[in-house]
Design an enzyme around this catalytic site. Structure first.
Site, PDB file in Angstrom:
ATOM      1  N   THR A  60      -2.678   9.133   4.030  1.00 24.93           N
ATOM      2  CA  THR A  60      -3.598   8.364   4.852  1.00 24.93           C
ATOM      3  C   THR A  60      -3.509   6.895   4.466  1.00 24.93           C
ATOM      4  OG1 THR A  60      -5.417   8.612   3.275  1.00 24.93           O
ATOM      5  CG2 THR A  60      -5.210  10.308   4.998  1.00 24.93           C
ATOM      6  N   ASP A  83      -4.781   3.560   2.727  1.00 26.74           N
ATOM      7  CA  ASP A  83      -5.510   3.292   1.487  1.00 26.74           C
ATOM      8  C   ASP A  83      -5.230   4.308   0.385  1.00 26.74           C
ATOM      9  OD1 ASP A  83      -7.082   1.434   0.237  1.00 26.74           O
ATOM     10  OD2 ASP A  83      -8.984   2.435   0.669  1.00 26.74           O
ATOM     11  N   CYS A  84      -4.046   4.967   0.433  1.00 29.43           N
ATOM     12  CA  CYS A  84      -3.735   5.948  -0.614  1.00 29.43           C
ATOM     13  C   CYS A  84      -2.628   5.468  -1.540  1.00 29.43           C
ATOM     14  CB  CYS A  84      -3.374   7.300  -0.003  1.00 29.43           C
ATOM     15  SG  CYS A  84      -1.750   7.345   0.776  1.00 29.43           S
ATOM     16  N   GLY A  85      -2.221   4.206  -1.427  1.00 35.03           N
ATOM     17  CA  GLY A  85      -1.282   3.655  -2.385  1.00 35.03           C
ATOM     18  C   GLY A  85       0.180   3.719  -2.002  1.00 35.03           C
ATOM     19  N   ASP A  87       8.725   0.187   4.350  1.00 34.61           N
ATOM     20  CA  ASP A  87       7.272   0.399   4.396  1.00 34.61           C
ATOM     21  C   ASP A  87       6.795   0.326   5.844  1.00 34.61           C
ATOM     22  OD1 ASP A  87       4.870   0.981   3.133  1.00 34.61           O
ATOM     23  OD2 ASP A  87       4.289  -1.121   2.986  1.00 34.61           O
ATOM     24  N   GLU A  88       5.610   0.881   6.097  1.00 32.99           N
ATOM     25  CA  GLU A  88       5.045   0.960   7.457  1.00 32.99           C
ATOM     26  C   GLU A  88       6.039   1.657   8.391  1.00 32.99           C
ATOM     27  OE1 GLU A  88       2.077   0.328   7.608  1.00 32.99           O
ATOM     28  OE2 GLU A  88       1.600  -1.241   6.145  1.00 32.99           O
ATOM     29  N   ALA A  89       6.651   2.733   7.884  1.00 31.84           N
ATOM     30  CA  ALA A  89       7.702   3.422   8.634  1.00 31.84           C
ATOM     31  C   ALA A  89       7.179   4.134   9.875  1.00 31.84           C
ATOM     32  CB  ALA A  89       8.415   4.422   7.722  1.00 31.84           C
TER      33      ALA A  89
END
Length: 227
Positions: free
Chosen positions: A10, A12-14, A86-88
């Site tokens: 989700t 905010d999970c790092g 990131d943001e895949a």
């Protein structure tokens, strides 16, 4: 053997923190990597985490071809031992297929990070294709929490703190935004189904501060020893 790995969880999970940790560990061993991201909170061409860590990255445009980009880089004498994306979830399915070819044809490890589902609990096309093609799927173990304290499993879009269930799949915002702008919040399934956000429930943050200390306060004297 090179592999395509998809790390999901989700908001905010790092995820971005782990991406930066992987970059640090590999670069510290003398490996050269290439970082890609899209719509990062820190701005264009940045990979950032909420812990304040930031790294330079290549901004992914809708027409970016990962395989061609890396072939050009390698042909020009560049070095790439691994790729971090990131943001895949924002990738087009064909871009995910390009990443798979980077692994299979160029022998480069690809580590992709993203959320699986949108605010309507529907799979992002990029995440769906990653789940279909990845050699390995990893669910991040750091659990984000709903305002009620339960494990957060769903992403909610909010406007002024109120959950909305209609609109474009991709709208840039940030977790915890409580103004009139678009924001996002992680919720447990029960409260996502009820559309009950922290603001609409009148709940505060679980831990707004970490053990706040009043530096001007005089510590209480220790009790006298018992005899």
């Amino acid at each position: 053997m090179a592999e395509l790995v998809f790390f999901s969880g989700t908001m905010d999970c790092g995820k971005s923190t782990l991406a930066l940790q992987i970059e640090h560990n590999r670069s510290a061993r003398g490996l050269g990597g290439m970082i890609f991201t899209r719509d990062d909170r820190a701005g264009e061409g940045k990979l950032s985490s909420r812990l304040g860590l930031v790294a330079e990255a290549v901004e992914v445009a809708e027409d970016l071809n990962f395989q061609q980009h890396l072939v050009r880089h390698l042909t020009a004498g560049g070095r790439t031992d691994y790729v971090i994306v990131d943001e895949a979830q924002f990738l087009a399915p064909e871009q995910v297929e390009q990443l798979a070819r980077v692994v299979d044809e160029l022998g480069i490890d690809v580590y992709a990070f993203g959320i699986a589902t949108d605010f309507r609990t529907r799979l992002f096309p990029g995440s769906q294709r990653l789940m279909e093609l990845a050699d390995r799927l990893e669910t991040l173990q750091v659990e984000a929490l709903c305002w009620c304290g339960a494990r957060a499993t769903h992403n909610a879009r909010t406007v002024g703190g109120r959950m909305v269930v209609e609109g474009a799949q991709v709208v840039v915002g940030d977790v915890g935004e409580l103004s009139g702008e678009v924001g996002y919040e992680v919720l447990c399934r029960r409260h996502h189904r009820r559309r009950l956000t922290a603001a609409s429930a009148g709940a505060g943050a679980l831990s707004p501060d970490v053990l706040p200390v009043d530096e001007t306060a005089t510590p209480s004297p220790a009790p006298p020893p018992r005899r």
